[in-house]
Design a protein around this motif. Structure first.
Motif, PDB file in Angstrom:
ATOM      1  N   GLY A  37       0.806  -1.233   0.000  1.00  0.00           N
ATOM      2  CA  GLY A  37       0.000   0.000   0.000  1.00  0.00           C
ATOM      3  C   GLY A  37       0.831   1.269   0.000  1.00  0.00           C
ATOM      4  N   SER A  41      -0.492   5.155  -1.024  1.00  0.00           N
ATOM      5  CA  SER A  41      -0.987   5.639   0.266  1.00  0.00           C
ATOM      6  C   SER A  41      -1.537   7.063   0.175  1.00  0.00           C
ATOM      7  CB  SER A  41       0.170   5.596   1.260  1.00  0.00           C
ATOM      8  OG  SER A  41      -0.285   5.999   2.508  1.00  0.00           O
ATOM      9  N   ALA A 291      -4.063  -1.962  -1.655  1.00  0.00           N
ATOM     10  CA  ALA A 291      -3.202  -1.114  -2.484  1.00  0.00           C
ATOM     11  C   ALA A 291      -3.977  -0.462  -3.621  1.00  0.00           C
ATOM     12  CB  ALA A 291      -2.057  -1.949  -3.060  1.00  0.00           C
ATOM     13  N   CYS A 297      -3.958   3.403   2.178  1.00  0.00           N
ATOM     14  CA  CYS A 297      -3.702   2.065   1.617  1.00  0.00           C
ATOM     15  C   CYS A 297      -2.698   1.254   2.425  1.00  0.00           C
ATOM     16  CB  CYS A 297      -3.178   2.186   0.192  1.00  0.00           C
ATOM     17  SG  CYS A 297      -4.312   3.012  -0.927  1.00  0.00           S
ATOM     18  N   ASP A 298      -1.600   1.884   2.850  1.00  0.00           N
ATOM     19  CA  ASP A 298      -0.578   1.118   3.577  1.00  0.00           C
ATOM     20  C   ASP A 298      -1.106   0.650   4.924  1.00  0.00           C
ATOM     21  OD1 ASP A 298      -0.533   3.802   4.385  1.00  0.00           O
ATOM     22  OD2 ASP A 298       1.572   3.750   4.947  1.00  0.00           O
TER      23      ASP A 298
END
Ligand SMILES: [Mg+2]
Length: 346
Positions: A37, A41, A291, A297-298
């Motif tokens: 991710g 991010s 991702a 996302c991370d």
């Protein structure tokens, strides 16, 4: 709720290998989800499609100019895994999690990276660590911390207490005191850590989901009362979405639109659990979804990966991925898992 740890202790000699496999899986799940991710991010789905026209299916470097991760190479982890390893270190060294120990480790780590001057820290951790550095009492520093930084680092607590959900919630509340001492943050982090603790001993995903809800409910009774959408009700909605029968990418979009994948606890934590359920506890697939979905996302990748990795165990990861994560970050995740396992059984 049944305390599954009592059963575990009876079979201590037989279970140690299993605990190690699950601990390794959970730590790898956090790191892989975080690194997958990292390039996208804090980007929207539209922006992701622009920068990465093809679906992301492997570890990639950060795109040029990424406003937090510019310059990071494929497979590099971020604060999510770094803070997870700090908690693992604390448990290996002290066999417990104390608020003082957590505050000290986080502050040392932040200063070593000059994090007060960068975009590395989330809002709750940044505010709290600055106060801790100024000598403010730990009873005050986490008073309004309500974002997902409490959940992104919490997998080691679930690893440390396989199947023992009350012990998990107690330790999560202690860890949250310095930076995230609100009921919303403790609930989200407890939900994730209880799901990890369940994955360590359970073969059924239903048990993991039940443990997640138990953690959310018990965590809401602790810390400073604060506002925020219900983690349990958002999770009900998220689970409805993944069971809707829609196509995979429509499910990602619905999770992003209705539940959210941002830094709020009531967005990223329910969405992460929903990904674990949708992909039957496969941490490779949850990381790929996180991702491509957009948002934090991370962190969604790390949270979902920690839960799914505990459930699946490390064998689900191809050796090349384990090697890449270890080499790029200079972290021996295998040794971390062994030392955590030794600490649990000592
Ligand atoms: Mg991060």
């Amino acid at each position: 709720m049944i305390n599954e740890n009592k059963t575990l202790k009876k079979f201590i000699g037989l279970e140690k290998e299993l605990i190690y496999k699950k601990a390794f899986g959970s730590l790898l799940g956090v790191a892989f989800g975080d690194a997958m991710g990292m390039p996208t991010s804090l980007m929207s789905p539209l922006e992701i499609k622009k920068v990465f026209p093809q679906r992301i299916t492997k570890l990639l470097p950060a795109p040029k100019g990424h406003f937090i991760h510019n310059g990071l190479i494929a497979g590099e982890i971020t604060d999510d895994t770094q803070q997870t390893l700090l908690l693992a270190d604390l448990f290996i060294e002290e066999k417990k999690f104390s608020r003082m120990g957590v505050a000290k480790k986080l502050l040392e780590w932040a200063k070593s990276l000059d994090a007060f001057k960068s975009m590395l820290l989330g809002p709750s951790s940044l505010r709290a660590l600055k106060m801790i550095d100024e000598g403010v009492s730990l009873d005050e520093t986490g008073r309004i911390g309500d974002t997902n930084g409490a959940a992104m680092k919490i997998a080691p607590v679930g690893i440390a207490h396989p199947g023992d959900y009350d012990a998990v919630v107690k330790d999560v509340a202690e860890i949250c005191v310095p930076t995230h001492n609100t009921n919303i943050a403790i609930a989200g982090a407890s939900a994730v850590a209880c799901a990890v603790a369940s994955g360590m001993v359970n073969k059924e995903l239903d048990g993991l989901v039940e443990a997640f809800y138990y953690g959310a409910e018990e965590g809401m009774k602790l810390g400073n009362q604060w506002y925020g959408a219900s983690i349990q009700k958002r999770t009900e909605l998220a689970l409805k979405i993944v069971r809707s029968g829609k196509k995979e990418e429509e499910i990602w979009q619905d999770l992003y639109d209705y539940v959210g994948a941002g830094i709020a606890m009531s967005e990223s934590v329910p969405t992460s659990l929903a990904l674990v359920v949708y992909y039957n506890g496969n941490p490779i697939k949850t990381a790929e979804a996180a991702a491509n979905m957009g948002g934090d996302c991370d962190t969604v990748g790390a949270i979902a990966g920690g839960m799914a990795g505990a459930y699946s165990g490390y064998e689900i990861f191809p050796q090349e991925i384990i090697d890449q994560l270890s080499l790029v970050n200079n972290v021996d995740f295998n040794l971390y898992a062994k030392r955590m396992t030794d600490a649990i059984f000592s």
